[in-house]
Motif scaffolding. Structure first.
Motif, PDB file in Angstrom:
ATOM      1  N   GLU A 294     -16.213  19.001 -54.622  1.00 13.61           N
ATOM      2  CA  GLU A 294     -15.460  18.541 -53.525  1.00 13.61           C
ATOM      3  C   GLU A 294     -14.281  17.491 -53.894  1.00 13.61           C
ATOM      4  OE1 GLU A 294     -14.972  20.016 -50.657  1.00 13.61           O
ATOM      5  OE2 GLU A 294     -13.566  18.545 -49.991  1.00 13.61           O
TER       6      GLU A 294
ATOM      7  N   LEU B  23     -11.595  18.817 -56.387  1.00 10.30           N
ATOM      8  CA  LEU B  23     -10.759  19.723 -55.953  1.00 10.30           C
ATOM      9  C   LEU B  23      -9.392  19.271 -55.636  1.00 10.30           C
ATOM     10  CD1 LEU B  23     -12.853  22.058 -53.521  1.00 10.30           C
ATOM     11  CD2 LEU B  23     -11.305  22.786 -55.490  1.00 10.30           C
ATOM     12  N   TYR B  24      -9.284  17.883 -55.175  1.00 10.30           N
ATOM     13  CA  TYR B  24      -7.910  17.467 -55.045  1.00 10.30           C
ATOM     14  C   TYR B  24      -7.001  17.250 -56.220  1.00 10.30           C
ATOM     15  CZ  TYR B  24      -9.612  16.446 -50.361  1.00 10.30           C
ATOM     16  OH  TYR B  24      -9.968  16.399 -48.795  1.00 10.30           O
TER      17      TYR B  24
ATOM     18  N   THR C 248      -8.741  28.715 -51.722  1.00  9.93           N
ATOM     19  CA  THR C 248      -8.993  28.364 -50.415  1.00  9.93           C
ATOM     20  C   THR C 248      -8.730  27.003 -50.281  1.00  9.93           C
ATOM     21  OG1 THR C 248     -11.038  30.089 -50.297  1.00  9.93           O
ATOM     22  CG2 THR C 248     -11.090  28.199 -48.674  1.00  9.93           C
ATOM     23  N   LYS C 249      -8.767  26.053 -50.955  1.00  9.85           N
ATOM     24  CA  LYS C 249      -8.551  24.887 -51.002  1.00  9.85           C
ATOM     25  C   LYS C 249      -6.863  24.545 -50.846  1.00  9.85           C
ATOM     26  CE  LYS C 249      -9.667  20.279 -50.440  1.00  9.85           C
ATOM     27  NZ  LYS C 249     -10.428  19.902 -49.341  1.00  9.85           N
TER      28      LYS C 249
ATOM     29  N   GLN D 142      -5.756  25.207 -47.616  1.00  6.56           N
ATOM     30  CA  GLN D 142      -5.904  24.424 -46.593  1.00  6.56           C
ATOM     31  C   GLN D 142      -4.781  23.185 -46.773  1.00  6.56           C
ATOM     32  OE1 GLN D 142      -9.673  22.811 -47.269  1.00  6.56           O
ATOM     33  NE2 GLN D 142     -10.674  24.811 -46.624  1.00  6.56           N
TER      34      GLN D 142
ATOM     35  N   CYS E  49      -6.292  21.109 -57.228  1.00  6.15           N
ATOM     36  CA  CYS E  49      -4.974  21.593 -56.450  1.00  6.15           C
ATOM     37  C   CYS E  49      -3.674  20.933 -57.072  1.00  6.15           C
ATOM     38  CB  CYS E  49      -5.062  21.421 -55.070  1.00  6.15           C
ATOM     39  SG  CYS E  49      -6.486  22.579 -54.710  1.00  6.15           S
TER      40      CYS E  49
END
Lengths: 294, 294
Positions: free
Chosen positions: B65, B68-69, B17-18, B21, B72
């Motif tokens: 949160e 997640l950077y 999902t991330k 985005q 990814c």
């Protein structure tokens, strides 16, 4: 030698010295990749992008030492894009700056990896730019990665590949040049300004200067491909026409292309007027680029 | 489904999902490159590296949160390396995760540019990791760029290319796997820890865990190439033996290779004992990787 030429030569040497310090030595294992990286990095490049970066920092009153990191980073990124653009599956060029291209010397596999390594190194380097009150590593890296990314530098190359053998109109041609050339010139100037903690107004002025100068640069590049010899260019001359590539001279004619280069250069020069005397080098570089090859 | 499998599936979905985005949409111009980027990014990858990153952040008490950077970013970097490794001038693979590889679908030129764009995007993403008291964008970017660079990830691929058709000894093989596999697994864990503002001791524990797990992973990969079918693997099976590639089973034999994988896994598990209950997911993932394919 004119004052400008002496200054340019001095700046080239400063950039080359810093690049030599920042890049892994040729003996670092695995030696092949580090030799190949240095082969393409030290190939007689004129260091236009780093010099613009340093001149932008100067225009904003910043220290050269800080600006040298983004200056080297943009040159390393520029060089990666040349190594990959020259590959047989891309523009298939055997000659660059008067020497055999990376894949001719090292083979295609190592040339792909050399470009990858330079691209990665550009981020190692730009992340070392000293933080300022307004800008930190996150800003410096984002500026470089967005310019180098799929919407600009790489996107332009995709459009270029897709446009091969097609007649492009002027708008399509400008779109490619914005992405392939103007974007990195813009970022070179912006990063120099940012390393000097420039104001938002100064950043905008550098952006406008870079955008118009970048387009002017490409028009001049297209013109030189028609008017100069392979020896003068250090790369295969007349190649655009031979492969029926869309260029400014092909679309506008040679004379109109020269006028367009002059018009864009004037727009660039107007943008940096607010810098006054501090913007002298930027002004001189722009005029120099228009008058002769750079 | 076991608790671990449910958790893994959930983490995969969070990462997907991330990623969806963060990556430019398929309609973004030029569409070709963005479609090609997404074709390789959403190809059924198991998201091992991002999940390790998230689990490391959890072990250090950090928020998902923020992690997640980097999660990814490491997956995007991993995918770029696959796209380039599969090129005809590199490993020349037509099949990856059961689907035609990028250059088969989009052509070699676009596949090179797709890898370039993903590599660049990895830095756009990692630079967005929120700053912590101990770590800022400069640390996050340097961690990723050094691991992705000419001394590790790319250096390993160079050694791999140079080792083709040669009999490597165990030490040379380990050197390649450290660079090609263990380094990015290590960085996935380290970046997760850093996003959670880990202590130097925690960072070292994650590094030791990642190093041993990375080597174990590669031993298992070599074993599976011998023992599984193309259908089970989703890529051409028995390829290592067919091209006479140096592997753990080829050097140590199948049984000794299995023992080596277990030994390395134990070293990995020992490293994360200080995390106690918070390191449970890391422990479970390591055991799961040893027992079956991941």
């Amino acid at each position: 030698m004119s004052d400008l030429k002496i200054w340019l030569k001095n700046q080239q040497e400063v950039v080359d010295t810093k690049l030599d310090q920042l890049l892994p030595s040729s003996e670092t294992a695995p030696a092949t990749i580090h030799q190949a990286m240095r082969y393409s990095m030290f190939a007689g490049g004129k260091r236009l992008r780093p010099i613009l970066c340093l001149a932008a920092a100067e225009a904003c009153g910043g220290a050269q030492e800080a600006a040298l990191y983004p200056a080297c980073a943009v040159e390393v990124m520029h060089t990666y894009s040349l190594v990959h653009d020259d590959l047989p599956c891309m523009d298939d060029d055997d000659l660059r700056r008067g020497r055999p291209t990376s894949h001719v010397v090292y083979g295609e596999g190592v040339a792909v990896l050399t470009g990858d390594a330079l691209l990665t190194e550009a981020f190692t380097i730009v992340a070392q730019t000293p933080q300022t009150p307004l800008y930190n590593a996150s800003h410096f890296v984002s500026e470089l990665s967005e310019t180098g990314g799929s919407k600009k530098l790489i996107g332009g190359q995709v459009l270029d590949l897709e446009g091969e053998g097609q007649k492009l109109n002027l708008q399509q041609l400008i779109q490619i040049h914005e992405a392939k050339t103007a974007a990195l010139l813009c970022s070179s100037l912006r990063l120099g300004g940012m390393s000097a903690n420039c104001s938002p107004e100064q950043l905008q002025a550098l952006t406008d200067f870079g955008y118009n100068l970048g387009l002017a640069f490409q028009v001049i590049d297209d013109i030189l491909d028609v008017t100069q010899t392979t020896e003068q260019l250090g790369k295969t001359a007349g190649k655009d026409e031979a492969v029926d590539k869309s260029t400014y001279p092909a679309i506008l004619g040679l004379e109109e292309s020269k006028k367009e280069a002059a018009r864009l250069t004037k727009l660039a020069l107007d943008a940096i007027k607010p810098f006054g005397e501090k913007g002298r080098r930027l002004d001189e570089i722009a005029r120099y680029m228009l008058e002769r090859e750079f």
